[in-house]
Design an enzyme around this catalytic site. Structure first.
Site, PDB file in Angstrom:
ATOM      1  N   ASN A  88       0.838  -1.199   0.000  1.00 38.25           N
ATOM      2  CA  ASN A  88       0.000   0.000   0.000  1.00 38.25           C
ATOM      3  C   ASN A  88       0.873   1.248   0.000  1.00 38.25           C
ATOM      4  OD1 ASN A  88      -1.486   2.201   1.964  1.00 38.25           O
ATOM      5  ND2 ASN A  88      -2.904   1.200   0.559  1.00 38.25           N
ATOM      6  N   SER A  89       0.634   2.157  -0.936  1.00 38.57           N
ATOM      7  CA  SER A  89       1.342   3.424  -1.038  1.00 38.57           C
ATOM      8  C   SER A  89       2.859   3.169  -1.128  1.00 38.57           C
ATOM      9  CB  SER A  89       0.967   4.328   0.144  1.00 38.57           C
ATOM     10  OG  SER A  89       1.360   5.648  -0.076  1.00 38.57           O
ATOM     11  N   LEU A  90       3.668   3.663  -0.181  1.00 38.83           N
ATOM     12  CA  LEU A  90       5.103   3.390  -0.219  1.00 38.83           C
ATOM     13  C   LEU A  90       5.377   1.894  -0.220  1.00 38.83           C
ATOM     14  CD1 LEU A  90       8.089   4.339  -0.051  1.00 38.83           C
ATOM     15  CD2 LEU A  90       7.835   4.324   2.441  1.00 38.83           C
ATOM     16  N   ALA A  92       3.867  -0.294  -1.781  1.00 35.69           N
ATOM     17  CA  ALA A  92       3.753  -0.812  -3.144  1.00 35.69           C
ATOM     18  C   ALA A  92       5.086  -0.725  -3.870  1.00 35.69           C
ATOM     19  CB  ALA A  92       2.677  -0.043  -3.904  1.00 35.69           C
ATOM     20  N   SER A 116      -1.844  -0.921  -4.006  1.00 33.97           N
ATOM     21  CA  SER A 116      -3.003  -0.065  -3.746  1.00 33.97           C
ATOM     22  C   SER A 116      -2.547   1.333  -3.361  1.00 33.97           C
ATOM     23  CB  SER A 116      -3.872  -0.665  -2.631  1.00 33.97           C
ATOM     24  OG  SER A 116      -3.185  -0.723  -1.399  1.00 33.97           O
TER      25      SER A 116
END
Length: 250
Positions: A88-90, A92, A116
């Site tokens: 998720n975010s970083l 990812a 995501s």
């Protein structure tokens, strides 16, 4: 997959059809994914990455460079059921670079990558100089990103506990540079919140340029903080991705 200080989760299942390893956003910890994984089927063996400087690892210095983090994470993953990474975010970006590393090593081959609330790293652009910001400015930025609730600014003792991990993670993201290379073989699923002002759809769909395998891009209800505001849509996407990796009906 044995228990470790890096990977925590529910009791391992010997009959698991797939392994799901979750990589948190900046400032996050293994518990960040609690709402998402709580409703996953029992055939998914769930592990979440616990980074140094969080919770039971609070006495360890946080990692500030991706080059230090990837070897440690890769060493924790062993041969077993198909491996799915969720970032998720970083997280990812970390998950994508981990896929690259694992495919080069050819010891453990990820079966699927689910990202995501994240721009594709080759089109993401440079992050602001978060490391140079004062605490007050940095907190305001975190609130604007949805990484902290607005009321956190009124609790200095809470910020004292949280900011070191946030600063380390944002420094990791700030110093990361995407290096062009061949696309990964691992299929990628990109999941974006419909109201995510920080990740435009075209920058999320660009993840498809980084794989020669299957690619899907899904928009679900919610904003940038999908782990709290878009849990149902993200969970459904995770189940679909894990089912494809395991070869079972979703």
């Amino acid at each position: 997959m044995a228990e470790s200080r890096w990977l925590v989760g529910r009791t391992p299942r010997r009959d698991a059809r797939v392994r799901l390893v979750c990589l948190p956003p900046a400032g996050g910890n293994a518990g960040t994914f609690a709402e998402v994984v709580s409703g996953l089927p029992a055939w998914i063996d769930v592990r979440a990455v616990q980074l140094p400087g969080r919770q039971e690892r609070s006495g360890e210095p946080p990692v500030r460079r991706l080059g230090q983090l990837l070897p440690a994470l890769a060493a924790e993953l062993d041969v077993g059921p198909p491996l799915v990474l969720l970032g998720n975010s970083l997280g990812a970006t970390v998950a994508f670079e981990l896929v690259r590393r694992l495919e080069r090593q050819a010891r453990v081959r990820p079966a699927r990558l689910i990202v995501s609330s994240a721009r594709a790293p080759h089109v993401a652009g440079r992050l602001p100089a978060y490391s140079a910001m004062s605490d007050a400015r940095f907190v305001a930025e975190l609130i604007g990103l949805g990484a902290l609730p607005a009321e956190a600014a009124d609790h200095p003792e809470l910020l004292t506990a949280l900011l070191p991990a946030f600063r380390a993670d944002f420094e990791l993201g700030e110093t990361y540079r995407y290096r062009p290379g061949p696309p990964v073989r691992c299929p990628i699923d990109a999941v974006t919140g419909a109201d995510d002002a920080h990740v435009p759809f075209h920058l999320a769909s660009a993840w498809g340029e980084l794989t020669c395998g299957e690619f899907t891009d899904t928009v679900v209800p919610g904003g940038h903080d999908m782990l709290r505001g878009g849990v149902d849509g993200l969970r459904a996407a995770v189940v679909r991705g894990c089912a494809k990796a395991a070869g079972v009906p979703a």
